[in-house]
Design a protein around this motif. Structure first.
Motif, PDB file in Angstrom:
ATOM      1  N   SER A   1      13.585 -29.508   0.235  1.00 19.35           N
ATOM      2  CA  SER A   1      13.621 -30.241  -1.041  1.00 19.35           C
ATOM      3  C   SER A   1      14.488 -29.544  -2.091  1.00 19.35           C
ATOM      4  CB  SER A   1      12.206 -30.419  -1.588  1.00 19.35           C
ATOM      5  OG  SER A   1      11.625 -29.174  -1.908  1.00 19.35           O
ATOM      6  N   ARG A   2      15.005 -28.357  -1.725  1.00 19.00           N
ATOM      7  CA  ARG A   2      15.819 -27.560  -2.652  1.00 19.00           C
ATOM      8  C   ARG A   2      15.065 -27.286  -3.946  1.00 19.00           C
ATOM      9  NH1 ARG A   2      21.439 -30.800  -1.648  1.00 19.00           N
ATOM     10  NH2 ARG A   2      21.680 -30.154   0.492  1.00 19.00           N
ATOM     11  N   THR A   3      13.831 -26.869  -3.771  1.00 16.54           N
ATOM     12  CA  THR A   3      12.922 -26.630  -4.897  1.00 16.54           C
ATOM     13  C   THR A   3      12.303 -25.245  -4.763  1.00 16.54           C
ATOM     14  OG1 THR A   3      12.375 -28.989  -4.899  1.00 16.54           O
ATOM     15  CG2 THR A   3      10.874 -27.532  -6.069  1.00 16.54           C
ATOM     16  N   PRO A   4      12.227 -24.481  -5.845  1.00 17.02           N
ATOM     17  CA  PRO A   4      11.581 -23.165  -5.770  1.00 17.02           C
ATOM     18  C   PRO A   4      10.103 -23.276  -5.363  1.00 17.02           C
ATOM     19  CG  PRO A   4      12.747 -23.442  -7.864  1.00 17.02           C
ATOM     20  CD  PRO A   4      12.742 -24.776  -7.180  1.00 17.02           C
ATOM     21  N   GLN A   5       9.651 -22.311  -4.600  1.00 12.89           N
ATOM     22  CA  GLN A   5       8.252 -22.306  -4.145  1.00 12.89           C
ATOM     23  C   GLN A   5       7.279 -22.318  -5.318  1.00 12.89           C
ATOM     24  OE1 GLN A   5       7.315 -19.433  -1.054  1.00 12.89           O
ATOM     25  NE2 GLN A   5       9.444 -19.505  -0.334  1.00 12.89           N
ATOM     26  N   GLU A   6       7.635 -21.648  -6.413  1.00  5.78           N
ATOM     27  CA  GLU A   6       6.745 -21.590  -7.575  1.00  5.78           C
ATOM     28  C   GLU A   6       6.515 -22.987  -8.150  1.00  5.78           C
ATOM     29  OE1 GLU A   6       9.589 -19.710  -7.329  1.00  5.78           O
ATOM     30  OE2 GLU A   6       8.567 -17.907  -6.636  1.00  5.78           O
ATOM     31  N   LEU A   7       7.563 -23.808  -8.151  1.00  5.62           N
ATOM     32  CA  LEU A   7       7.433 -25.174  -8.657  1.00  5.62           C
ATOM     33  C   LEU A   7       6.573 -26.007  -7.714  1.00  5.62           C
ATOM     34  CD1 LEU A   7       8.113 -27.147 -10.883  1.00  5.62           C
ATOM     35  CD2 LEU A   7      10.301 -27.603  -9.747  1.00  5.62           C
ATOM     36  N   ILE A   8       6.736 -25.827  -6.427  1.00  5.61           N
ATOM     37  CA  ILE A   8       5.899 -26.527  -5.450  1.00  5.61           C
ATOM     38  C   ILE A   8       4.432 -26.155  -5.666  1.00  5.61           C
ATOM     39  CG2 ILE A   8       5.328 -26.725  -2.990  1.00  5.61           C
ATOM     40  CD1 ILE A   8       8.379 -26.496  -2.462  1.00  5.61           C
ATOM     41  N   MET A   9       4.168 -24.863  -5.905  1.00  4.68           N
ATOM     42  CA  MET A   9       2.793 -24.428  -6.173  1.00  4.68           C
ATOM     43  C   MET A   9       2.244 -25.101  -7.428  1.00  4.68           C
ATOM     44  SD  MET A   9       2.574 -20.417  -5.207  1.00  4.68           S
ATOM     45  CE  MET A   9       4.049 -19.755  -4.497  1.00  4.68           C
ATOM     46  N   SER A  10       3.069 -25.269  -8.444  1.00  2.00           N
ATOM     47  CA  SER A  10       2.649 -25.948  -9.668  1.00  2.00           C
ATOM     48  C   SER A  10       2.327 -27.406  -9.381  1.00  2.00           C
ATOM     49  CB  SER A  10       3.744 -25.883 -10.735  1.00  2.00           C
ATOM     50  OG  SER A  10       3.994 -24.558 -11.115  1.00  2.00           O
TER      51      SER A  10
ATOM     52  N   LEU B   1       7.655 -34.317   1.813  1.00  2.00           N
ATOM     53  CA  LEU B   1       9.069 -34.032   1.576  1.00  2.00           C
ATOM     54  C   LEU B   1       9.669 -35.096   0.655  1.00  2.00           C
ATOM     55  CD1 LEU B   1      11.695 -32.510   1.948  1.00  2.00           C
ATOM     56  CD2 LEU B   1      12.001 -33.722   4.127  1.00  2.00           C
ATOM     57  N   SER B   2       9.402 -36.342   0.952  1.00  2.00           N
ATOM     58  CA  SER B   2       9.905 -37.428   0.103  1.00  2.00           C
ATOM     59  C   SER B   2       9.361 -37.306  -1.311  1.00  2.00           C
ATOM     60  CB  SER B   2       9.506 -38.774   0.712  1.00  2.00           C
ATOM     61  OG  SER B   2       9.817 -39.823  -0.151  1.00  2.00           O
ATOM     62  N   ARG B   3       8.077 -37.013  -1.412  1.00  2.00           N
ATOM     63  CA  ARG B   3       7.432 -36.880  -2.721  1.00  2.00           C
ATOM     64  C   ARG B   3       7.996 -35.678  -3.490  1.00  2.00           C
ATOM     65  NH1 ARG B   3       3.317 -39.621  -4.830  1.00  2.00           N
ATOM     66  NH2 ARG B   3       1.847 -38.563  -6.187  1.00  2.00           N
ATOM     67  N   ALA B   4       8.225 -34.577  -2.797  1.00  2.00           N
ATOM     68  CA  ALA B   4       8.788 -33.380  -3.440  1.00  2.00           C
ATOM     69  C   ALA B   4      10.215 -33.641  -3.934  1.00  2.00           C
ATOM     70  CB  ALA B   4       8.765 -32.191  -2.478  1.00  2.00           C
ATOM     71  N   LYS B   5      10.987 -34.383  -3.149  1.00  2.00           N
ATOM     72  CA  LYS B   5      12.349 -34.700  -3.581  1.00  2.00           C
ATOM     73  C   LYS B   5      12.336 -35.589  -4.822  1.00  2.00           C
ATOM     74  CE  LYS B   5      15.052 -34.092   0.603  1.00  2.00           C
ATOM     75  NZ  LYS B   5      16.008 -34.737   1.522  1.00  2.00           N
ATOM     76  N   THR B   6      11.419 -36.558  -4.846  1.00  2.00           N
ATOM     77  CA  THR B   6      11.298 -37.414  -6.027  1.00  2.00           C
ATOM     78  C   THR B   6      10.856 -36.589  -7.226  1.00  2.00           C
ATOM     79  OG1 THR B   6      10.746 -39.330  -4.652  1.00  2.00           O
ATOM     80  CG2 THR B   6      10.162 -39.462  -6.986  1.00  2.00           C
ATOM     81  N   ALA B   7       9.891 -35.712  -7.027  1.00  2.00           N
ATOM     82  CA  ALA B   7       9.418 -34.841  -8.109  1.00  2.00           C
ATOM     83  C   ALA B   7      10.543 -33.942  -8.613  1.00  2.00           C
ATOM     84  CB  ALA B   7       8.233 -33.999  -7.624  1.00  2.00           C
ATOM     85  N   ALA B   8      11.361 -33.436  -7.701  1.00  2.00           N
ATOM     86  CA  ALA B   8      12.483 -32.580  -8.099  1.00  2.00           C
ATOM     87  C   ALA B   8      13.488 -33.366  -8.944  1.00  2.00           C
ATOM     88  CB  ALA B   8      13.162 -32.001  -6.858  1.00  2.00           C
ATOM     89  N   HIS B   9      13.753 -34.610  -8.560  1.00  2.00           N
ATOM     90  CA  HIS B   9      14.674 -35.446  -9.344  1.00  2.00           C
ATOM     91  C   HIS B   9      14.101 -35.730 -10.733  1.00  2.00           C
ATOM     92  CE1 HIS B   9      17.810 -36.159  -6.445  1.00  2.00           C
ATOM     93  NE2 HIS B   9      16.920 -36.469  -5.527  1.00  2.00           N
ATOM     94  N   LEU B  10      12.813 -36.023 -10.798  1.00  2.00           N
ATOM     95  CA  LEU B  10      12.188 -36.264 -12.100  1.00  2.00           C
ATOM     96  C   LEU B  10      12.255 -35.016 -12.976  1.00  2.00           C
ATOM     97  CD1 LEU B  10       9.046 -38.263 -10.910  1.00  2.00           C
ATOM     98  CD2 LEU B  10      10.953 -39.165 -12.271  1.00  2.00           C
ATOM     99  N   THR B  11      12.057 -33.862 -12.364  1.00  2.00           N
ATOM    100  CA  THR B  11      12.104 -32.597 -13.096  1.00  2.00           C
ATOM    101  C   THR B  11      13.509 -32.321 -13.605  1.00  2.00           C
ATOM    102  OG1 THR B  11      10.296 -31.699 -11.762  1.00  2.00           O
ATOM    103  CG2 THR B  11      11.683 -30.113 -12.919  1.00  2.00           C
TER     104      THR B  11
END
Length: 102
Positions: free
Chosen positions: A29-38, A62-72
């Motif tokens: 998802s190209r997202t830091p682990q700390e953000l995933i933990m949040s 994975l799909s949800r994390a990618k959407t969350a990353a885009h929103l962020t």
């Protein structure tokens, strides 16, 4: 002279039966682990397992994390804002599904 435009499309097909660790989800998802933990703390993602080392995320995560990353990134939403936006998107999808059934 003819000008050729090339468009690259990135896609991922992941089955729900496939489970990823937090490291794998972070890379995918190209997202830091700390953000995933949040996001897990806020209820955006719901892994199985009791600790970050034991967490396993489904293909749907994975799909949800990618959407969350885009929103962020795109909308500059904080973690509670991402949780609310995803909840509303889920509700819209459910309502659309109900309309198709009728």
């Amino acid at each position: 002279m003819t000008k050729i435009n090339t468009t690259w499309i990135e896609a991922s097909v992941v089955e729900n039966e496939v489970y990823m660790s937090i490291v794998e989800l972070s890379h995918a998802s190209r997202t830091p682990q700390e953000l995933i933990m949040s996001w897990v703390s806020e209820g955006v993602l719901s892994p199985t397992g009791s600790s970050p080392e034991d967490w396993r995320f489904s293909g749907n995560s994975l799909s949800r994390a990618k959407t969350a990353a885009h929103l962020t990134h795109d909308l500059e939403l904080n973690v509670p804002g991402v949780a609310l936006a995803l909840e509303l998107l889920d509700e819209i999808a459910q309502l659309r599904a109900r309309l198709k059934v009728k």
